[in-house]
Design a protein around this motif. Structure first.
Motif, mmCIF file in Angstrom:
data_model
loop_
_atom_site.group_PDB
_atom_site.id
_atom_site.type_symbol
_atom_site.label_atom_id
_atom_site.label_comp_id
_atom_site.label_asym_id
_atom_site.label_seq_id
_atom_site.Cartn_x
_atom_site.Cartn_y
_atom_site.Cartn_z
ATOM 1 N N ALA A 127 -17.046 46.906 5.718
ATOM 2 C CA ALA A 127 -18.225 47.321 6.491
ATOM 3 C C ALA A 127 -18.187 48.780 6.896
ATOM 4 C CB ALA A 127 -18.372 46.442 7.727
ATOM 5 N N GLY A 128 -16.990 49.392 6.960
ATOM 6 C CA GLY A 128 -16.888 50.778 7.380
ATOM 7 C C GLY A 128 -17.491 50.974 8.755
ATOM 8 N N ASP A 148 -13.441 45.170 8.241
ATOM 9 C CA ASP A 148 -12.902 46.392 7.650
ATOM 10 C C ASP A 148 -11.437 46.502 8.073
ATOM 11 O OD1 ASP A 148 -14.255 48.876 6.147
ATOM 12 O OD2 ASP A 148 -12.560 49.599 7.328
ATOM 13 N N VAL A 149 -10.679 47.276 7.315
ATOM 14 C CA VAL A 149 -9.249 47.395 7.592
ATOM 15 C C VAL A 149 -8.915 48.617 8.446
ATOM 16 C CG1 VAL A 149 -8.621 48.758 5.550
ATOM 17 C CG2 VAL A 149 -6.987 47.069 6.473
ATOM 18 N N GLU A 150 -9.867 49.571 8.562
ATOM 19 C CA GLU A 150 -9.636 50.808 9.319
ATOM 20 C C GLU A 150 -9.979 50.594 10.786
ATOM 21 O OE1 GLU A 150 -8.876 54.118 8.924
ATOM 22 O OE2 GLU A 150 -8.548 54.279 6.774
ATOM 23 N N ASP A 151 -9.005 50.833 11.668
ATOM 24 C CA ASP A 151 -9.266 50.576 13.086
ATOM 25 C C ASP A 151 -10.403 51.430 13.633
ATOM 26 O OD1 ASP A 151 -7.833 52.936 12.942
ATOM 27 O OD2 ASP A 151 -6.446 52.441 14.577
ATOM 28 N N VAL A 152 -10.489 52.695 13.208
ATOM 29 C CA VAL A 152 -11.533 53.572 13.741
ATOM 30 C C VAL A 152 -12.918 53.110 13.285
ATOM 31 C CG1 VAL A 152 -11.437 55.280 11.855
ATOM 32 C CG2 VAL A 152 -12.164 55.982 14.132
ATOM 33 N N CYS A 153 -13.021 52.606 12.062
ATOM 34 C CA CYS A 153 -14.308 52.086 11.582
ATOM 35 C C CYS A 153 -14.718 50.848 12.374
ATOM 36 C CB CYS A 153 -14.215 51.744 10.095
ATOM 37 S SG CYS A 153 -14.013 53.175 9.010
ATOM 38 N N GLY A 488 -19.012 59.857 5.507
ATOM 39 C CA GLY A 488 -19.056 60.072 4.060
ATOM 40 C C GLY A 488 -18.933 58.802 3.248
ATOM 41 N N ASN A 489 -18.236 57.804 3.764
ATOM 42 C CA ASN A 489 -18.056 56.543 3.040
ATOM 43 C C ASN A 489 -19.231 55.586 3.213
ATOM 44 O OD1 ASN A 489 -15.591 56.989 1.781
ATOM 45 N ND2 ASN A 489 -14.388 56.235 3.509
ATOM 46 N N ALA A 490 -20.132 55.892 4.122
ATOM 47 C CA ALA A 490 -21.194 54.941 4.480
ATOM 48 C C ALA A 490 -22.320 54.907 3.451
ATOM 49 C CB ALA A 490 -21.759 55.299 5.850
ATOM 50 N N VAL A 491 -22.994 53.774 3.419
ATOM 51 C CA VAL A 491 -24.269 53.662 2.699
ATOM 52 C C VAL A 491 -25.356 54.162 3.648
ATOM 53 C CG1 VAL A 491 -25.941 52.084 1.662
ATOM 54 C CG2 VAL A 491 -23.488 51.688 1.355
ATOM 55 N N PRO A 492 -26.233 55.053 3.198
ATOM 56 C CA PRO A 492 -27.300 55.540 4.087
ATOM 57 C C PRO A 492 -28.165 54.385 4.604
ATOM 58 C CG PRO A 492 -27.168 56.893 2.110
ATOM 59 C CD PRO A 492 -26.269 55.713 1.880
ATOM 60 N N PRO A 493 -28.307 54.253 5.917
ATOM 61 C CA PRO A 493 -29.094 53.140 6.457
ATOM 62 C C PRO A 493 -30.521 53.046 5.918
ATOM 63 C CG PRO A 493 -27.811 54.148 8.202
ATOM 64 C CD PRO A 493 -27.620 55.009 6.989
ATOM 65 N N LEU A 494 -31.176 54.190 5.680
ATOM 66 C CA LEU A 494 -32.546 54.132 5.132
ATOM 67 C C LEU A 494 -32.560 53.518 3.740
ATOM 68 C CD1 LEU A 494 -34.488 57.422 6.043
ATOM 69 C CD2 LEU A 494 -34.885 55.104 6.878
#
Length: 507
Positions: A127-128, A148-153, A488-494
């Motif tokens: 999910a990032g 997601d595996v990244e704590d900050v995400c 940078g890893n995200a899918v643009p919400p729009l």
């Protein structure tokens, strides 16, 4: 809940995020007051009311925790109390700007989500920071589980999705999550949709192996396993355009999923297409490979194929308004890059702040209205210019829009000149009258490839988030450089929203 209670903090990471969220709350109120010419000193602090409020927020559980909080925050304690004291008295005046931090508010939002029986449901893997989820949420979907595996995400996702109980946002390796999936989803009605973008590091144009068989792509295999366990009606999978060469293998892997649903053997029919986020009104050229999958029994009853859905998504973009970089960069405070090393995390009026007042409050343009859903924020988050060395500052200044590392203007000071054939795009000044080039996670390493078109600096995380079409009130937690990674890893919400709008019609 966003705060688990100070007495339950177990490690340094939990304490760091705890303090960060309190810092943000403090700064939101301070900047609100600065914008509207209120003085925190005009209000005497009522510690009795603050203690009650801290319980409502979830920061403390019992009175004895108050001293724990004071010890953890130290010098920040009084500033927090001053800010919270103002907020207690003036919640309505501030338009309840701290609501998303309150556990009682989040609980009410979660009850509404549970009672929304007719809303389509989804699970989001990898999910990032939540960009893909957000677009579907904006179209009325309800997230039932995110991972997601990244704590900050995970922390960023939790903060910005108050309608999902934080116990349903799992920080763990998908391999472990899949082993527990039966228990995680047993209380949910049928899940309508699974979304996600499993990383496929093993893919390259030289790799002729089946992508699912490469040991580096084990995560992809577990994504397929998750689909087989959840048995959703629809699947949306996102990945880089480079995977196009093995896209047919991915389709085959979905076709080979063999499950029993309602007493029938079913599988997944999948189609794919490369979409450009610019066609979804995102101020960026970002090409992504999107797979649309339909469970075979749903395909029969709905009389719809994944190819038809893809065609419908394509057609839906024909009338979308297109935006350029300048639309995303308008109405945000101009900044100067900090020139002192190791000072990027520090706030300043010149180089920006993690939380700053929105000097353009109540001003907007068509693009900002679209990404913000018509709302406006008193504060701006994550708008900080990163450190810039003397050499890079001179390079940024000399380049004209559209010029890169090969420009004669910087030949005498270009530090990578001997490798221009490899690093042609190491430096690139963005063009304001065109859509931005792709925002990437590499920006956490350096931002030379994303130089601001009119200011002598690189894009800030907030500007990158705007280019990605995140709302201005979406807060990215964690260290400064990790905010670039999340964005940078995200899918643009729009872009996600445009896909969701079409799929929703068939659920």
């Amino acid at each position: 809940m966003i705060f688990e209670g100070i007495s339950r903090l177990e490690n340094r990471s939990q304490k760091a995020f705890f303090i960060e969220k309190i810092d943000i709350m403090t700064r939101i109120i301070e900047e609100f007051c600065s914008l509207n010419n209120y003085s925190l000193d005009d209000y005497s602090i009522n510690y009795f009311k603050i203690e009650i409020e801290l319980v409502e927020i979830g920061i403390i559980v019992k009175s004895e925790d108050f001293d724990l909080l004071k010890g953890l925050l130290q010098r920040k304690f009084k500033s927090f109390c001053r800010a919270l004291n103002f907020y207690i008295i003036n919640k309505e005046l501030t338009n309840f700007v701290l609501d998303k931090f309150y556990n009682n508010y989040r609980a009410s939002q979660q009850r509404l989500a549970i009672e929304d029986f007719n809303a389509p449901t989804l699970i989001d893997f990898f999910a990032g920071a939540g960009g893909l989820s957000l677009g579907f949420i904006q179209e009325g979907f309800r997230v039932k589980l995110a991972n997601d595996v990244e704590d900050v995400c995970v922390e960023t996702y939790k903060l910005n999705h108050p309608d999902l109980n934080t116990s349903r946002i799992i920080k763990d390796d998908i391999r472990n999550v899949v082993e527990s999936l039966d228990n995680l989803i047993k209380f949910n009605k049928e899940i309508d949709l699974v979304i996600g973008g499993p990383p496929c590091q093993g893919f390259s144009s030289a790799n002729q192996q089946r992508i699912i068989d490469d040991p580096r792509n084990e995560l992809y295999k577990y994504y397929i396993k998750a689909i087989a366990i959840i048995k959703p009606k629809f699947v949306v999978m996102e990945n880089v355009k480079g995977m196009l060469k093995v896209a047919d293998q991915v389709v085959e892997d979905f076709n080979n999923v063999n499950i029993i649903k309602n007493g029938k053997n079913v599988s997944y029919n999948v189609a794919y297409n490369v979409f450009n986020s610019h066609d979804f009104s995102v101020a960026q050229n970002r090409k992504r490979l999107i797979y649309i999958g339909i469970r075979s029994d749903i395909q029969e009853t709905q009389n719809i194929s994944p190819e038809q859905i893809i065609e419908e998504i394509k057609n839906s973009t024909n009338t979308n308004q297109r935006f350029d970089l300048k639309d995303a960069l308008e109405l945000i405070k101009p900044l100067d890059a900090t020139r002192i090393k190791n000072m990027t995390e520090n706030d300043s009026e010149e180089s920006g702040k993690k939380v700053d007042k929105n000097i353009y409050f109540n001003k907007t343009n068509e693009y900002l209205r679209k990404i913000n859903n018509g709302s406006n924020s008193y504060v701006v988050f994550n708008h900080k210019a990163r450190y810039c060395s003397d050499v890079n500052y001179e390079i940024y200044k000399r380049l004209d829009q559209g010029e890169d590392s090969t420009s004669d203007k910087i030949a005498d000071i270009m530090p990578y000149a001997h490798r221009n054939h490899v690093f042609k795009d190491k430096y690139f000044k963005l063009i304001e009258n065109k859509p931005s080039r792709t925002i990437t996670a590499h920006m956490k390493m350096d931002c030379h490839s994303h130089i601001h078109p009119t200011q002598v600096r690189s894009l800030t995380p907030r500007e990158a988030a705007r280019v990605q079409s995140f709302p201005d009130d979406y807060i990215f937690l964690g260290a400064y450089l990790k905010t670039y990674m999340q964005i940078g890893n995200a899918v643009p919400p729009l872009m996600s929203r445009g896909i969701a709008k079409v799929i929703k019609k068939y659920i």
